[in-house]
Scaffold this active site. Structure first.
Site, PDB file in Angstrom:
ATOM      1  N   ARG A  49       0.854  -1.190   0.000  1.00 29.59           N
ATOM      2  CA  ARG A  49       0.000   0.000   0.000  1.00 29.59           C
ATOM      3  C   ARG A  49       0.891   1.242   0.000  1.00 29.59           C
ATOM      4  NH1 ARG A  49      -5.176  -1.782   1.994  1.00 29.59           N
ATOM      5  NH2 ARG A  49      -5.421  -3.782   0.924  1.00 29.59           N
ATOM      6  N   GLU A  58      -0.022   4.390   0.429  1.00 31.43           N
ATOM      7  CA  GLU A  58      -0.538   5.558   1.148  1.00 31.43           C
ATOM      8  C   GLU A  58       0.541   6.167   2.035  1.00 31.43           C
ATOM      9  OE1 GLU A  58      -2.148   2.542   1.455  1.00 31.43           O
ATOM     10  OE2 GLU A  58      -4.320   2.790   1.357  1.00 31.43           O
ATOM     11  N   ARG A  87      -0.858   2.257  12.997  1.00 29.32           N
ATOM     12  CA  ARG A  87      -1.435   0.995  12.525  1.00 29.32           C
ATOM     13  C   ARG A  87      -1.311   0.768  11.023  1.00 29.32           C
ATOM     14  NH1 ARG A  87      -8.035   1.470  12.679  1.00 29.32           N
ATOM     15  NH2 ARG A  87      -8.275   3.251  11.285  1.00 29.32           N
ATOM     16  N   HIS A  88      -0.575   1.617  10.315  1.00 32.61           N
ATOM     17  CA  HIS A  88      -0.437   1.461   8.867  1.00 32.61           C
ATOM     18  C   HIS A  88       1.006   1.130   8.479  1.00 32.61           C
ATOM     19  CE1 HIS A  88      -4.299   3.748   8.778  1.00 32.61           C
ATOM     20  NE2 HIS A  88      -4.517   2.951   7.750  1.00 32.61           N
ATOM     21  N   GLU A 126     -10.239  -1.501  13.373  1.00 34.19           N
ATOM     22  CA  GLU A 126     -10.612  -2.420  12.293  1.00 34.19           C
ATOM     23  C   GLU A 126      -9.446  -3.334  11.923  1.00 34.19           C
ATOM     24  OE1 GLU A 126      -9.924  -3.458   8.299  1.00 34.19           O
ATOM     25  OE2 GLU A 126      -9.736  -1.290   8.556  1.00 34.19           O
ATOM     26  N   SER A 128     -11.662  -6.380   6.440  1.00 30.64           N
ATOM     27  CA  SER A 128     -12.679  -5.864   5.520  1.00 30.64           C
ATOM     28  C   SER A 128     -13.095  -7.001   4.609  1.00 30.64           C
ATOM     29  CB  SER A 128     -12.126  -4.705   4.684  1.00 30.64           C
ATOM     30  OG  SER A 128     -12.088  -3.522   5.454  1.00 30.64           O
ATOM     31  N   ARG A 182      -1.531  -6.602  12.231  1.00 36.71           N
ATOM     32  CA  ARG A 182      -2.526  -5.848  12.993  1.00 36.71           C
ATOM     33  C   ARG A 182      -3.280  -6.763  13.965  1.00 36.71           C
ATOM     34  NH1 ARG A 182      -6.429  -1.442  10.102  1.00 36.71           N
ATOM     35  NH2 ARG A 182      -4.382  -0.768   9.333  1.00 36.71           N
TER      36      ARG A 182
END
Length: 624
Positions: free
Chosen positions: A396, A398, A404-405, A547, A550, A598
């Protein structure tokens, strides 16, 4: 007044005389600083030669030695490399020399520093020579020392058997064992005794060296005390059970050392001490209350030296626990007739939509790293597999600098055929994660205890039949609690945590499923709800208010899938193979994805996902 050194011998003599006068200048007089040259002009150094600073050491009584040691050789070198005689009146070129003003106090300080270094080197050489001589005269010299590299190059097979440190117990009393591990601490007790703590993974054992004729020599004890911390050693000795409990080690036995070898030396000065890295924040705060200050190792230091940080008992336990999560995930799904697959990580288009992909050139074609195995695990179902799963890296791009990323993590992905309702997928999620949590609590208690020592946490509260709430119910709970939120928007971090607290207060669980999300906040391949096109057959799963999963029922009708992709601004040509896979007969299906790091972070109540990533990759970290 300031005098500058010229390049000729006449000026050198003037320099020495002037320097001597300056060193005799009474305190408080006007001129108390002497300009000195830092470097002299000379030809480029020959290979292997090193330019030394001119002013290495100087004292009031050593000016002559200073000249002959530093100035004369360089002047001679300059004259050898000059075809004509040196002009005494010429100024030294600024490209070769730089002047430096040094006070008398600084001169003396430099002289003392140089003399101290010289004495230290002489003492070290003397000590090494004495040690070598004494080792040669030691009849037990072969029972200790540094193992030559030649003997570590797979030279012979001896048939020796090593004992795991973690398996050492009273049942092995009086038996001779061979262990290998890191030299954690060495503590000398006089000249004839030393204690060595050896560590491997989370297990530690105390090894004792006591001088005894024919078994342990004084030189062997001295060798033990000279070891650098974290050196890898092999210890051969007899297991004994002490009368008193041993504090500071996991194993309640001792090894009476008979042989001690170092097979991997550590540098004397480590970037951080393992004891400091293993210390809990609570211990540091308690020490501060008592007026003591303990070293706190920050996150950057840990990650910059991750190979050392990972040696702590808590970190060893974290990644063993992570391995267990992966094992249970795989074994549970295999028992439910899922097939493990491996999908490509180089793809032509974004698998999740948006611009958060790592783009690259693939032999002249634009490509990117897969944001998830989503498209290909669906294509696997179109290929005839009914249930599949994958454990593999996810990328990812981002620019998310949060706790948490990560830019790369391990994804646990599932895709399965739906017979009637997407709740079939939720049933798998429920039973899978309850099985994982039960296993960790029952089979990995020792690992959890080890983590808890450094990073205290409360056990996860979960129900054996997982709580299921609709998105609308979750929004209502937030609004009733006074939280302003868009009913058709996604939940942000604060909203997730607030909802988690509310759910725990009402239902006494920290693990729950929220389903039927607004369609606008889900990926293009998500199936809309049959009764309200504003919502979707999708879900998220939460642990401790954050979260972790998903999932959704997927769109398997190619025309609807194409329209949904175009509406999200995705170039359909880059995912044409994916869409075409549904043109040859397909069936309703759904699935989910979860980040391994996570899950472990939240189950153990850790504060940062970097703690559960072996060598984390975030927007600012690409090494080690």
């Amino acid at each position: 007044m300031s005098t500058h050194l010229k390049s000729g011998p006449f000026e050198a003599a003037l320099f020495l005389g002037h320097l001597a006068d300056r060193l005799k200048t009474p305190a408080g007089s006007r001129s108390t600083r002497v300009p000195l040259l830092r470097r002299c002009p000379r030809s480029p150094p020959s290979p292997g030669e090193e330019r030394r600073p001119l002013l290495q050491q100087i004292s009031r009584s050593g000016i002559t030695r200073f000249y002959f040691r530093h100035f004369a050789p360089r002047l001679a070198c300059q004259m050898e490399n000059t075809s004509s005689a040196v002009n005494p009146a010429s100024e030294i070129s600024s490209g070769y020399c730089e002047s430096m003003v040094i006070s008398k106090k600084q001169l003396k300080k430099e002289a003392l520093k140089a003399e101290k270094l010289r004495r230290k080197q002489e003492e070290a050489a003397t000590s090494a020579a004495a040690s070598a001589n004494s080792v040669e005269g030691d009849p037990l010299a072969g029972h200790y020392g540094h193992v030559p590299l030649e003997d570590l190059q797979s030279k012979v097979i001896t048939g020796r058997k090593w004992t795991e440190i973690g398996s050492l117990d009273a049942e092995l009393a009086d038996e001779t064992v061979l262990i290998r591990g890191y030299a954690q601490t060495m503590r000398a007790v006089g000249k004839n005794m030393s204690f060595l703590v050896v560590r491997r993974s989370s297990a530690t054992v105390q090894c004792v060296l006591t001088v005894k004729e024919g078994l342990v020599s004084g030189q062997m004890v001295k060798f033990c005390n000279s070891l650098a911390r974290e050196s890898m050693v092999e210890v051969y000795g007899v297991v004994t059970v002490p009368m008193e409990p041993i504090k500071g080690t996991t194993q309640q036995v001792e090894i009476q050392v008979r042989k001690l070898y170092c097979i991997g030396r550590a540098v004397p000065s480590l970037p951080m001490n393992i004891e400091d890295a293993a210390r809990s924040e609570e211990d540091i705060k308690e020490a501060e209350k008592d007026g003591n200050k303990l070293v706190r190792v920050n996150q950057d230091t840990r990650l910059n030296n991750r190979y050392l940080d990972l040696r702590t008992s808590a970190n060893q336990a974290i990644f063993q626990l992570e391995c267990s999560v992966e094992d249970v995930f795989r074994s549970f799904l295999r028992s439910e007739n899922f097939v493990g697959i491996h999908t490509p990580k180089l793809i032509a288009g974004a698998s999740e939509g948006g611009a958060s992909v790592f783009k690259l050139d693939y032999h002249g074609q634009p490509a990117c790293l897969a944001q998830s195995p989503q498209l290909h695990k669906q294509m696997a179902l179109s290929s005839g597999f009914r249930r599949v799963f994958e454990i593999g890296p996810v990328f990812r791009a981002e620019d998310s600098n949060t706790h948490r990323h990560l830019c790369e993590f391990i994804g646990l992905d599932v895709e399965m055929e739906i017979n009637e309702h997407y709740f079939e997928v939720l049933d798998i999620v429920d039973r899978l994660f309850v099985t994982i949590f039960d296993y960790l609590n029952e089979k990995c208690k020792n690992l959890l205890d080890e983590i808890n020592k450094q990073f205290p946490f409360k056990p996860l509260k979960y129900l054996h039949k997982t709580l299921l709430l609709t998105f609308e119910e979750g929004i209502k709970m937030l609004k009733d609690a006074g939280v302003e939120i868009d009913p058709f928007g996604d939940l942000n971090t604060e909203s997730e945590r607030a909802l988690g607290r509310l759910v725990f207060e009402k239902y006494a669980t920290e693990f729950y499923i929220l389903h039927r999300y607004p369609l606008a906040v889900r990926p293009f391949y998500t199936m809309p709800c049959y009764d309200n096109q504003l919502y979707s057959n999708s879900f998220d799963v939460f642990i401790r208010g954050e979260e972790i999963i998903s999932g959704a029922q997927r769109v398997h009708e190619p025309d609807l899938l194409t329209a949904r992709a175009e509406a999200r601004g995705i170039d359909v040509s880059t995912i044409s193979a994916y869409i075409n896979s549904f043109r040859y007969g397909s069936f309703p299906h759904g699935g989910f994805g979860v980040g391994l790091e996570r899950v472990v972070m939240l189950f153990c109540g850790l504060s940062n996902i970097r703690q559960t990533s072996l060598f984390p990759r975030d927007p600012h970290r690409l090494v080690p």
